[in-house]
Design an enzyme around this catalytic site. Structure first.
Site, PDB file in Angstrom:
ATOM      1  N   LYS A  79       1.073   0.285  15.282  1.00  0.00           N
ATOM      2  CA  LYS A  79       2.493   0.297  15.669  1.00  0.00           C
ATOM      3  C   LYS A  79       2.928  -0.893  16.517  1.00  0.00           C
ATOM      4  O   LYS A  79       4.131  -1.153  16.644  1.00  0.00           O
ATOM      5  CB  LYS A  79       2.820   1.590  16.434  1.00  0.00           C
ATOM      6  CG  LYS A  79       2.849   2.809  15.557  1.00  0.00           C
ATOM      7  CD  LYS A  79       4.018   2.721  14.589  1.00  0.00           C
ATOM      8  CE  LYS A  79       3.796   3.602  13.388  1.00  0.00           C
ATOM      9  NZ  LYS A  79       4.395   3.150  12.157  1.00  0.00           N
ATOM     10  N   HIS A 133       0.843  -1.201   0.000  1.00  0.00           N
ATOM     11  CA  HIS A 133       0.000   0.000   0.000  1.00  0.00           C
ATOM     12  C   HIS A 133       0.872   1.242   0.000  1.00  0.00           C
ATOM     13  O   HIS A 133       1.790   1.359   0.808  1.00  0.00           O
ATOM     14  CB  HIS A 133      -0.900   0.018   1.254  1.00  0.00           C
ATOM     15  CG  HIS A 133      -2.075  -0.907   1.143  1.00  0.00           C
ATOM     16  ND1 HIS A 133      -3.176  -0.797   1.940  1.00  0.00           N
ATOM     17  CD2 HIS A 133      -2.316  -1.937   0.306  1.00  0.00           C
ATOM     18  CE1 HIS A 133      -4.059  -1.737   1.604  1.00  0.00           C
ATOM     19  NE2 HIS A 133      -3.546  -2.439   0.622  1.00  0.00           N
ATOM     20  N   PRO A 176      -4.297   0.659  19.063  1.00  0.00           N
ATOM     21  CA  PRO A 176      -4.035   0.121  17.715  1.00  0.00           C
ATOM     22  C   PRO A 176      -4.062   1.151  16.576  1.00  0.00           C
ATOM     23  O   PRO A 176      -3.619   0.830  15.472  1.00  0.00           O
ATOM     24  CB  PRO A 176      -5.141  -0.919  17.531  1.00  0.00           C
ATOM     25  CG  PRO A 176      -6.222  -0.504  18.481  1.00  0.00           C
ATOM     26  CD  PRO A 176      -5.549   0.148  19.643  1.00  0.00           C
ATOM     27  N   TYR A 206      -9.314   5.557   7.316  1.00  0.00           N
ATOM     28  CA  TYR A 206      -9.452   5.998   8.706  1.00  0.00           C
ATOM     29  C   TYR A 206     -10.505   7.100   8.698  1.00  0.00           C
ATOM     30  O   TYR A 206     -10.296   8.150   8.085  1.00  0.00           O
ATOM     31  CB  TYR A 206      -8.127   6.550   9.236  1.00  0.00           C
ATOM     32  CG  TYR A 206      -7.078   5.479   9.525  1.00  0.00           C
ATOM     33  CD1 TYR A 206      -6.337   4.908   8.497  1.00  0.00           C
ATOM     34  CD2 TYR A 206      -6.837   5.056  10.826  1.00  0.00           C
ATOM     35  CE1 TYR A 206      -5.375   3.933   8.764  1.00  0.00           C
ATOM     36  CE2 TYR A 206      -5.880   4.079  11.101  1.00  0.00           C
ATOM     37  CZ  TYR A 206      -5.163   3.525  10.070  1.00  0.00           C
ATOM     38  OH  TYR A 206      -4.217   2.559  10.339  1.00  0.00           O
ATOM     39  N   TYR A 237       3.770   6.868  10.089  1.00  0.00           N
ATOM     40  CA  TYR A 237       2.973   5.686   9.767  1.00  0.00           C
ATOM     41  C   TYR A 237       3.815   4.679   8.999  1.00  0.00           C
ATOM     42  O   TYR A 237       3.840   3.490   9.341  1.00  0.00           O
ATOM     43  CB  TYR A 237       1.738   6.098   8.945  1.00  0.00           C
ATOM     44  CG  TYR A 237       0.674   5.023   8.858  1.00  0.00           C
ATOM     45  CD1 TYR A 237       0.879   3.868   8.107  1.00  0.00           C
ATOM     46  CD2 TYR A 237      -0.550   5.158   9.514  1.00  0.00           C
ATOM     47  CE1 TYR A 237      -0.100   2.880   8.028  1.00  0.00           C
ATOM     48  CE2 TYR A 237      -1.534   4.178   9.441  1.00  0.00           C
ATOM     49  CZ  TYR A 237      -1.287   3.042   8.687  1.00  0.00           C
ATOM     50  OH  TYR A 237      -2.259   2.063   8.621  1.00  0.00           O
TER      51      TYR A 237
HETATM   52  C1  PHB Z   1      -5.722  -4.101  11.166  1.00  0.00           C
HETATM   53  O1  PHB Z   1      -5.804  -4.393   9.971  1.00  0.00           O
HETATM   54  O2  PHB Z   1      -5.997  -4.915  12.063  1.00  0.00           O
HETATM   55  C2  PHB Z   1      -5.317  -2.725  11.530  1.00  0.00           C
HETATM   56  C3  PHB Z   1      -4.912  -1.854  10.550  1.00  0.00           C
HETATM   57  C4  PHB Z   1      -4.556  -0.561  10.869  1.00  0.00           C
HETATM   58  C5  PHB Z   1      -4.599  -0.148  12.173  1.00  0.00           C
HETATM   59  C6  PHB Z   1      -4.978  -1.029  13.175  1.00  0.00           C
HETATM   60  C7  PHB Z   1      -5.345  -2.325  12.853  1.00  0.00           C
HETATM   61  O3  PHB Z   1      -4.281   1.128  12.469  1.00  0.00           O
END
Ligand code: PHB
Ligand code: APR
Length: 389
Positions: free
Chosen positions: A296, A72, A292, A199, A382
């Protein structure tokens, strides 16, 4: 039993440490309370930073990331009426891979088996002894019920936030923040409705559209602490995801599908320092927890182990203690960077119910999404700072 490094915990931190130590000529024994099947099947996060992928590849563990993972370039950041793409490659020269922690764990188990690594699963009563002496040891009950003693030069505490290792550092300084909301996560057998992660800030609460593969989606909703997953029907989950993720806006559609897993994850930030006490070293969730948002946790565990494996190889093979003496300070620098980033992403995206907070969040989101400086800050963190940061 005797080994050079007794590793407590066979999560990603413990198994990757045993792998890197073996490559550097240091032997280890791994102790794990759960079964191999349980450890291999646990559903966890899914994003690997650029430097995590480089490290796994250099360690010979990258094969399936390239074939089965998904590269990605960035993420989408959105709020009602607006969706912005942040291109990390363009902004920071680095990218991320979607590759589940479950898959990383399976790759590590296979690699350690191929190398005849000694791993004791389903042990109990693990206790650490004499960690400040040069003859520390670990006692435990093995899966047959026999009491065992493992003598070693070093103990690596890779046993997550519920293990005994972090309690074996007396007078550790502890920093903790508990957030007033949780994530309700689902896995669904449906193709992702997006090419990269979304997000989403929404007055009803945060939502995240992630994925595991071309046929499996992973989605999350901000919910109050203490939410019972059974209290949400599948229809209610999909309806709320559709609302928060903007189904119908600018022609975008969220495709629902069969939900195969539901769980609620509480969110907290936790840092314990120092990460070394005598001949006990902590790595991964044993020393720190991040919420989460920003994915990280796994990457931080990998970065700790990159530093710790080098330090232990220098100490045990070359008799050079300088990296071991610096381990805690070196690791903490990145730990605090990721702790700040995870807190920042979390507090920018989760609604608190306070209208003043909401206006500040929207203003910050607009700035991050539309200013190159703002977007670059998010992208650098990120996609991940270099391992030596
Ligand atoms: C996930 O795919 O579980 C996941 C992805 C991004 C995040 C947290 C969890 O920021
Ligand atoms: N003895 C031996 N093993 C133990 C003990 C114990 N007393 N207590 C816990 N463990 C094991 C757990 O069963 C688990 O398998 O230690 C392991 C720790 O693994 P993780 O929790 O996966 O932690 P870590 O390896 O540091 O990886 C960090 O995992 O939780 C996620 O968000 C986190 O993605 C990050 C990653």
């Amino acid at each position: 039993m005797r080994t050079q490094v007794a590793i407590i915990g066979a999560g990603p931190a413990g198994l990757l440490l045993s792998h890197l130590l073996a490559q550097g000529g240091v032997e280890s024994v791994v102790l794990e309370t759960r079964s191999e099947e349980y450890v291999a099947a646990r559903i966890r996060a899914g994003i690997l930073e650029h430097s995590s992928v480089e490290l796994l590849e250099a360690a010979g563990l990258g094969g399936r990331i390239r074939t089965e993972g998904d590269h990605h370039r960035g993420i989408y950041l959105q709020w009602p009426g607006e969706r912005h793409h942040l291109d990390f490659v363009d902004l920071a020269g680095r990218s991320v891979w979607v590759y589940g922690q479950t898959e990383v764990q399976k790759d590590l188990i296979a690699a350690r088996k191929a190398d005849d690594q000694e791993v004791h699963y389903e042990v109990s009563d693990v206790s650490l002894h004499d960690v400040t002496s040069d003859r520390p040891f670990v006692t435990f009950t093995d899966s047959s019920g026999a009491t065992q003693r493992l003598d070693c030069a070093v103990i690596a505490g890779c046993d997550g936030s519920f293990g005994p290792s972090r309690h074996a550092v007396p007078a550790a300084q502890k920093f903790e923040k508990v957030y007033p909301y949780s994530w309700f996560g689902i896995l669904a057998d449906v193709a992702p409705s997006t090419d990269e992660l979304i997000y989403a800030w929404h007055p009803n609460g945060f939502a995240l559209h992630s994925m595991r593969s071309a046929t499996v989606s992973r989605l999350y909703l901000q919910v109050p602490n203490g939410t019972d997953p059974a209290s949400w029907s599948d229809d209610r989950i999909w309806d709320e995801l559709a609302t928060r993720l903007g189904h119908g806006q600018n022609g975008w559609k969220l495709n629902p599908g069969p939900i195969t897993d539901k769980s609620v994850l509480p969110m907290r930030s936790y840092v314990q320092t120092p990460m070394r006490h005598g001949n006990l070293y902590l790595a991964g969730d044993a020393a720190h927890i991040v919420p989460p948002t920003g994915a990280k946790g796994l990457n931080l565990a990998i970065a700790d182990v990159a530093l710790l494996s080098k330090a232990l190889i220098a100490s045990l093979v070359d008799r050079n203690q300088s990296l071991a003496d610096r381990y805690s300070d070196d690791a903490q620098r990145r730990v605090w960077r990721c702790t700040h980033f995870s807190w920042w992403m979390t507090t920018m995206l989760h609604t608190s119910g306070d209208p003043f907070d909401a206006e500040l969040q929207l203003s910050q989101l607009r700035w991050v999404a539309t200013s190159r400086a703002g977007a670059t800050g998010l992208a650098e963190n990120y996609a991940g700072l270099p391992i030596g940061y």
